[in-house]
Design a protein around this motif. Structure first.
Motif, PDB file in Angstrom:
ATOM      1  N   THR A  44       7.290  -0.336  -7.684  1.00  0.00           N
ATOM      2  CA  THR A  44       5.650  -1.133  -7.163  1.00  0.00           C
ATOM      3  C   THR A  44       4.960  -0.966  -7.791  1.00  0.00           C
ATOM      4  O   THR A  44       4.408   0.754  -8.248  1.00  0.00           O
ATOM      5  CB  THR A  44       5.603  -0.620  -5.219  1.00  0.00           C
ATOM      6  OG1 THR A  44       6.945  -0.790  -4.915  1.00  0.00           O
ATOM      7  CG2 THR A  44       4.192  -1.097  -5.373  1.00  0.00           C
ATOM      8  N   VAL A  45       4.618  -1.807  -7.963  1.00  0.00           N
ATOM      9  CA  VAL A  45       3.144  -1.463  -9.267  1.00  0.00           C
ATOM     10  C   VAL A  45       1.283  -1.483  -8.879  1.00  0.00           C
ATOM     11  O   VAL A  45       0.268  -1.509  -9.032  1.00  0.00           O
ATOM     12  CB  VAL A  45       3.306  -2.158 -10.780  1.00  0.00           C
ATOM     13  CG1 VAL A  45       4.299  -2.202 -11.227  1.00  0.00           C
ATOM     14  CG2 VAL A  45       3.078  -4.201  -9.988  1.00  0.00           C
ATOM     15  N   LYS A  46       1.450  -2.029  -7.559  1.00  0.00           N
ATOM     16  CA  LYS A  46       0.287  -2.415  -6.876  1.00  0.00           C
ATOM     17  C   LYS A  46       1.089  -2.087  -4.817  1.00  0.00           C
ATOM     18  O   LYS A  46       2.049  -2.754  -4.690  1.00  0.00           O
ATOM     19  CB  LYS A  46      -0.326  -3.029  -6.900  1.00  0.00           C
ATOM     20  CG  LYS A  46      -1.112  -3.851  -6.339  1.00  0.00           C
ATOM     21  CD  LYS A  46      -1.961  -4.681  -6.407  1.00  0.00           C
ATOM     22  CE  LYS A  46      -3.478  -5.374  -6.082  1.00  0.00           C
ATOM     23  NZ  LYS A  46      -3.774  -6.870  -6.171  1.00  0.00           N
ATOM     24  N   HIS A  47       0.203  -1.344  -4.285  1.00  0.00           N
ATOM     25  CA  HIS A  47       0.169  -1.278  -3.033  1.00  0.00           C
ATOM     26  C   HIS A  47      -0.521  -1.365  -2.320  1.00  0.00           C
ATOM     27  O   HIS A  47      -1.365  -0.316  -2.204  1.00  0.00           O
ATOM     28  CB  HIS A  47       1.622  -0.284  -2.619  1.00  0.00           C
ATOM     29  CG  HIS A  47       1.522   0.236  -1.559  1.00  0.00           C
ATOM     30  ND1 HIS A  47       2.356  -0.331  -0.385  1.00  0.00           N
ATOM     31  CD2 HIS A  47       1.156   1.311  -0.536  1.00  0.00           C
ATOM     32  CE1 HIS A  47       2.394  -0.119   0.446  1.00  0.00           C
ATOM     33  NE2 HIS A  47       1.701   0.870   0.929  1.00  0.00           N
ATOM     34  N   MET A  48      -1.364  -2.374  -1.531  1.00  0.00           N
ATOM     35  CA  MET A  48      -2.229  -1.737  -0.868  1.00  0.00           C
ATOM     36  C   MET A  48      -3.639  -1.902  -1.591  1.00  0.00           C
ATOM     37  O   MET A  48      -4.714  -1.323  -1.475  1.00  0.00           O
ATOM     38  CB  MET A  48      -2.544  -1.398   0.425  1.00  0.00           C
ATOM     39  CG  MET A  48      -1.034  -1.424   1.025  1.00  0.00           C
ATOM     40  SD  MET A  48      -1.031  -2.335   2.679  1.00  0.00           S
ATOM     41  CE  MET A  48      -2.630  -1.687   3.576  1.00  0.00           C
ATOM     42  N   GLY A  49      -3.323  -2.708  -2.523  1.00  0.00           N
ATOM     43  CA  GLY A  49      -4.821  -2.220  -3.603  1.00  0.00           C
ATOM     44  C   GLY A  49      -4.798  -1.716  -4.577  1.00  0.00           C
ATOM     45  O   GLY A  49      -5.488  -1.282  -5.647  1.00  0.00           O
ATOM     46  N   HIS A  50      -3.949  -0.778  -4.653  1.00  0.00           N
ATOM     47  CA  HIS A  50      -3.567   0.102  -4.967  1.00  0.00           C
ATOM     48  C   HIS A  50      -2.887   0.711  -5.846  1.00  0.00           C
ATOM     49  O   HIS A  50      -1.625  -0.143  -6.152  1.00  0.00           O
ATOM     50  CB  HIS A  50      -2.898   1.873  -4.355  1.00  0.00           C
ATOM     51  CG  HIS A  50      -4.067   1.906  -3.709  1.00  0.00           C
ATOM     52  ND1 HIS A  50      -5.507   3.575  -3.673  1.00  0.00           N
ATOM     53  CD2 HIS A  50      -4.545   1.552  -2.067  1.00  0.00           C
ATOM     54  CE1 HIS A  50      -6.179   3.435  -2.725  1.00  0.00           C
ATOM     55  NE2 HIS A  50      -5.963   2.295  -1.540  1.00  0.00           N
ATOM     56  N   LEU A  51      -2.965   0.555  -7.545  1.00  0.00           N
ATOM     57  CA  LEU A  51      -2.427   0.492  -8.847  1.00  0.00           C
ATOM     58  C   LEU A  51      -1.800   1.876  -8.903  1.00  0.00           C
ATOM     59  O   LEU A  51      -1.925   2.879  -8.799  1.00  0.00           O
ATOM     60  CB  LEU A  51      -3.270  -0.312 -10.248  1.00  0.00           C
ATOM     61  CG  LEU A  51      -4.254  -1.288 -10.074  1.00  0.00           C
ATOM     62  CD1 LEU A  51      -5.005  -1.186 -10.984  1.00  0.00           C
ATOM     63  CD2 LEU A  51      -3.570  -2.188  -9.647  1.00  0.00           C
ATOM     64  N   LEU A  52      -0.019   1.229  -8.940  1.00  0.00           N
ATOM     65  CA  LEU A  52       0.977   3.109  -9.394  1.00  0.00           C
ATOM     66  C   LEU A  52       1.208   3.315 -10.797  1.00  0.00           C
ATOM     67  O   LEU A  52       1.592   1.722 -11.331  1.00  0.00           O
ATOM     68  CB  LEU A  52       1.603   2.282  -8.363  1.00  0.00           C
ATOM     69  CG  LEU A  52       1.120   2.885  -6.868  1.00  0.00           C
ATOM     70  CD1 LEU A  52       2.531   2.485  -6.073  1.00  0.00           C
ATOM     71  CD2 LEU A  52       0.398   3.979  -6.202  1.00  0.00           C
ATOM     72  N   VAL A  67      -8.233  -2.124  -6.890  1.00  0.00           N
ATOM     73  CA  VAL A  67      -8.592  -3.806  -6.897  1.00  0.00           C
ATOM     74  C   VAL A  67      -9.001  -3.925  -5.929  1.00  0.00           C
ATOM     75  O   VAL A  67      -8.465  -3.997  -4.780  1.00  0.00           O
ATOM     76  CB  VAL A  67      -7.399  -4.638  -7.361  1.00  0.00           C
ATOM     77  CG1 VAL A  67      -7.995  -6.017  -7.440  1.00  0.00           C
ATOM     78  CG2 VAL A  67      -6.157  -3.874  -8.728  1.00  0.00           C
ATOM     79  N   PRO A  68     -10.196  -3.615  -6.071  1.00  0.00           N
ATOM     80  CA  PRO A  68     -10.597  -3.600  -4.125  1.00  0.00           C
ATOM     81  C   PRO A  68     -10.751  -5.691  -4.081  1.00  0.00           C
ATOM     82  O   PRO A  68     -11.128  -6.433  -5.065  1.00  0.00           O
ATOM     83  CB  PRO A  68     -12.350  -4.003  -4.126  1.00  0.00           C
ATOM     84  CG  PRO A  68     -12.935  -3.589  -5.925  1.00  0.00           C
ATOM     85  CD  PRO A  68     -11.551  -3.860  -6.208  1.00  0.00           C
ATOM     86  N   LEU A  69     -10.916  -5.810  -2.138  1.00  0.00           N
ATOM     87  CA  LEU A  69     -10.369  -7.073  -2.186  1.00  0.00           C
ATOM     88  C   LEU A  69     -11.870  -7.734  -2.066  1.00  0.00           C
ATOM     89  O   LEU A  69     -13.100  -7.417  -2.148  1.00  0.00           O
ATOM     90  CB  LEU A  69     -10.015  -7.383  -0.675  1.00  0.00           C
ATOM     91  CG  LEU A  69      -8.510  -6.245  -0.489  1.00  0.00           C
ATOM     92  CD1 LEU A  69      -8.020  -6.344   1.262  1.00  0.00           C
ATOM     93  CD2 LEU A  69      -7.327  -7.368  -1.512  1.00  0.00           C
TER      94      LEU A  69
END
Length: 169
Positions: A125-133, A143-145
């Motif tokens: 997973t590279v992005k989850h719920m706006g969080h880059l991992l 990445v804010p909405l």
């Protein structure tokens, strides 16, 4: 994982734009009167009600009940009713790939009419719920909405930036 309820699959019903509109309207406001649903969709309220009842008879209510059961299963992280080749799409989090068979057997016992139509394994997973991992799953950024109505004010942008950087909000 794509899943399909057999009753709805047997009905093999294609949803048109009005069907999807009725479903969408009732997802937003489940107790909306048919006069409101008809007004929003630009159709007679009786037409909107008939479409919903036709969808129920075709098994959409079975899909609703199946989704409620799946939502209560601990391993299910997300469950969405869809208009497409599968009635439901679920996101399942298991500890090990070897747990998939046991999980599907558990679902089969709880929901005997359910058929697993497809499955995919997430490798990373590279992005989850706006969080880059990063590769270890740790947050490296956000990445804010954006508000759907347009750009936010400079004050909100500054406050968001300060919060993300650990400063005062």
């Amino acid at each position: 994982m794509g899943v399909q309820d057999c009753a709805a699959a047997e009905a093999a019903m294609e949803l048109d734009e009005l069907d999807r509109g009725v479903v969408h309207a009732l997802q937003i406001h489940p107790r909306a009167p048919w006069t409101l649903v008809g007004e929003v969709l630009g159709v007679n309220p009786v037409t909107a009600a008939r479409r919903w009842h036709r969808l129920e008879e075709a098994g959409l209510d079975d899909v609703e009940e199946t989704s409620r059961v799946l939502a209560g299963v601990r391993e299910v992280r997300s469950c969405a009713i869809t208009a497409g080749p599968h009635n439901l799409v679920i996101d399942v989090r298991l500890r090990d790939l070897r747990d998939v068979h046991a999980f599907e057997a558990h679902l089969s016992r709880r929901l005997p009419r359910l058929t697993v139509a497809d499955r995919s394994v997430v490798l990373r997973t590279v992005k989850h719920m706006g969080h880059l991992l990063d590769r270890d799953g740790r947050c490296t950024g956000v990445v804010p909405l954006r508000h759907p109505q347009g750009p936010r004010s400079a004050a909100v942008e500054r406050a968001t930036g300060q919060v993300l950087q650990g400063g005062p909000a």
